[in-house]
Design an enzyme around this catalytic site. Structure first.
Site, mmCIF file in Angstrom:
data_model
loop_
_atom_site.group_PDB
_atom_site.id
_atom_site.type_symbol
_atom_site.label_atom_id
_atom_site.label_comp_id
_atom_site.label_asym_id
_atom_site.label_seq_id
_atom_site.Cartn_x
_atom_site.Cartn_y
_atom_site.Cartn_z
ATOM 1 N N ASP A 106 0.831 -1.214 0.000
ATOM 2 C CA ASP A 106 0.000 0.000 0.000
ATOM 3 C C ASP A 106 0.859 1.255 0.000
ATOM 4 O O ASP A 106 0.520 2.253 -0.652
ATOM 5 C CB ASP A 106 -0.923 -0.001 1.227
ATOM 6 N N HIS A 149 13.676 7.240 3.225
ATOM 7 C CA HIS A 149 13.431 5.910 3.793
ATOM 8 C C HIS A 149 14.009 4.778 2.947
ATOM 9 O O HIS A 149 14.114 3.648 3.425
ATOM 10 C CB HIS A 149 11.932 5.663 3.955
ATOM 11 N N HIS A 187 8.908 11.982 10.054
ATOM 12 C CA HIS A 187 9.321 10.585 10.151
ATOM 13 C C HIS A 187 10.847 10.486 10.242
ATOM 14 O O HIS A 187 11.569 11.247 9.593
ATOM 15 C CB HIS A 187 8.833 9.795 8.933
ATOM 16 N N ASP A 274 5.623 17.420 6.901
ATOM 17 C CA ASP A 274 4.533 16.661 7.505
ATOM 18 C C ASP A 274 4.494 16.789 9.023
ATOM 19 O O ASP A 274 3.707 16.110 9.693
ATOM 20 C CB ASP A 274 4.596 15.190 7.089
ATOM 21 N N TYR A 318 1.796 15.966 3.308
ATOM 22 C CA TYR A 318 0.630 15.361 2.657
ATOM 23 C C TYR A 318 -0.622 16.222 2.764
ATOM 24 O O TYR A 318 -1.686 15.789 2.345
ATOM 25 C CB TYR A 318 0.425 13.944 3.217
#
Length: 408
Positions: A106, A149, A187, A274, A318
């Site tokens: 996903d 990432h 993140h 974010d 986002y």
């Protein structure tokens, strides 16, 4: 007493206008597209460029543009395994799912032309590194970059190839002895950290929401780098709900002292936005004004510690109308040395475009109406608060490894 962070009326200590700057961009970079239902929509890039052009940050009289090449397989192989490149190429050609390499989840659905689209992002970031280290400019930005990432052998967290790590590796190949990477995405910047885990030439600093609650679940204050590079990784895990004041307090308690001591030859910064209160995927509470303050502080540090050599990339983010375009336009304006007043009105033509294209009402001003302030760490810390305990833990773990006193 609270202290004003950069961007809140402070006196600038960097050139008021820096013509030695560029943005590396090609409209085809929006081909990095996981599909209409994926949160990482390329619309955010398009809207940023349109807003920056409408405000004169880009285009005639604004920040100069540099063409973005597509990275070669040999350049990708400096960081990534051949098997990963083959899997990504195959997925982008046949639609083949390869879960062993993280393809078809996903988070990372396959899409046509996946390899070329991602190699283009890498090429843009590499070009930013080249023009800075080659002396053509002092500052260079690639807002489509920051895919932090991606791992050596797999895609992860919306990131296929790790453009930042490839760029840093290129610098090391040129003989650069010290590179600092500061990641302000919500993140943890796990991919870049992991790829340089054992390399003392690269200092990675990540401020992020705690991995106890957020992907990728890593980035503790005790994560410090490999046995021969202790202190090369620094992490500041922040509690959910952290707002401008707490975030800036953490940033200034950790980042400037470490950068001053490490004295990098190039400063690389990742500007995922974010961390904003309106971002749908995380739980921090920053405003555009707070993010702008962080950008300004990093710009100052680039001049202070790296002779102005600064490569800035995008990252996560986002909330594609109200947050990303404004924050990244502030980033581009800062790279250009012409910061935008956060009280400036958003151009009507841009708002009309947003309404027509997305059926949404855009923000009216370039800021959120806040004046970011923070309490300096030198005034002491409060062990009863999660934020201060986390910052204290990071300083206690990392500072002695750099010869710094961790106490206020």
């Amino acid at each position: 007493m609270p202290r004003g962070g950069p961007g809140s009326g402070y006196r600038r200590r960097v050139p008021a206008c820096d013509a030695r700057s560029t943005v590396v961009f090609d409209p085809l970079l929006t081909g990095y597209d996981f599909g209409p239902d994926h949160p990482m929509s390329p619309v955010r890039v398009d809207l940023t460029v349109r807003l920056a052009e409408a405000l004169g940050v880009l285009g005639h009289g604004g920040l100069a543009a540099t063409p973005a090449p597509v990275a070669s397989d040999d350049e990708l192989l400096t960081v990534h395994d051949a098997a990963l490149i083959e899997a990504v190429t195959r997925a982008g050609t046949t639609g083949a799912i390869d879960l062993a390499h993280g393809l078809g989840t996903d988070d990372n659905p396959v899409f046509e032309g996946m390899h070329t689209a991602t190699a283009h992002v890498v090429g843009a970031t590499l070009e930013a590194f080249r023009v800075v280290w080659g002396g053509r400019v002092d500052h260079a930005a690639n807002i489509t970059g920051g895919l932090h990432h991606a791992m050596q052998d797999r895609v992860s967290g919306f990131c296929v190839y790790n453009d930042v790590a490839i760029g840093i590796h290129w610098l090391l190949e040129q003989g650069v002895e010290r590179v600092a990477y500061v990641d302000v995405d919500v993140h943890h910047g796990d991919g870049v950290e992991r790829l340089f885990w054992d390399d003392p030439r690269v200092l990675t600093i990540s401020l992020h929401e705690t991995g106890q609650l957020l992907f990728p679940g890593t980035g503790d204050s005790t994560d410090l780098g490999g046995a021969d590079a202790r202190g090369s990784a620094v992490n500041v895990p922040l509690p959910p709900g952290t707002s401008d004041a707490g975030w800036l307090r953490a940033f200034h308690a950790v980042v400037p002292p470490l950068l001053r001591e490490f004295a990098p030859q190039v400063l690389v910064t990742q500007h995922g936005c974010d961390s904003h209160a309106e971002d749908p995927l995380a739980h921090l509470m920053l405003t555009v004004d707070g993010q702008r303050a962080a950008i300004g502080a990093l710009h100052e540090l680039a001049h202070e510690v790296a002779d102005g050599r600064w490569v800035a990339v995008g990252g996560g983010g986002y909330e594609i109308v109200g947050v990303v375009p404004r924050t990244w336009t502030h980033l581009l304006a800062e790279v250009a040395g012409r910061p935008i007043d956060p009280t400036s009105e958003v151009p009507g033509a841009w708002l009309d475009h947003v309404q027509h294209r997305l059926g949404r009402v855009g923000p009216r001003r370039m800021g959120d109406g806040r004046t970011p302030t923070y309490r300096d760490w030198s005034e002491g810390y409060d062990p009863s608060t999660w934020l201060d305990r986390s910052v204290h833990a990071t300083r206690m773990e990392a500072f002695p490894l750099h010869g710094l006193d961790p106490m206020p």
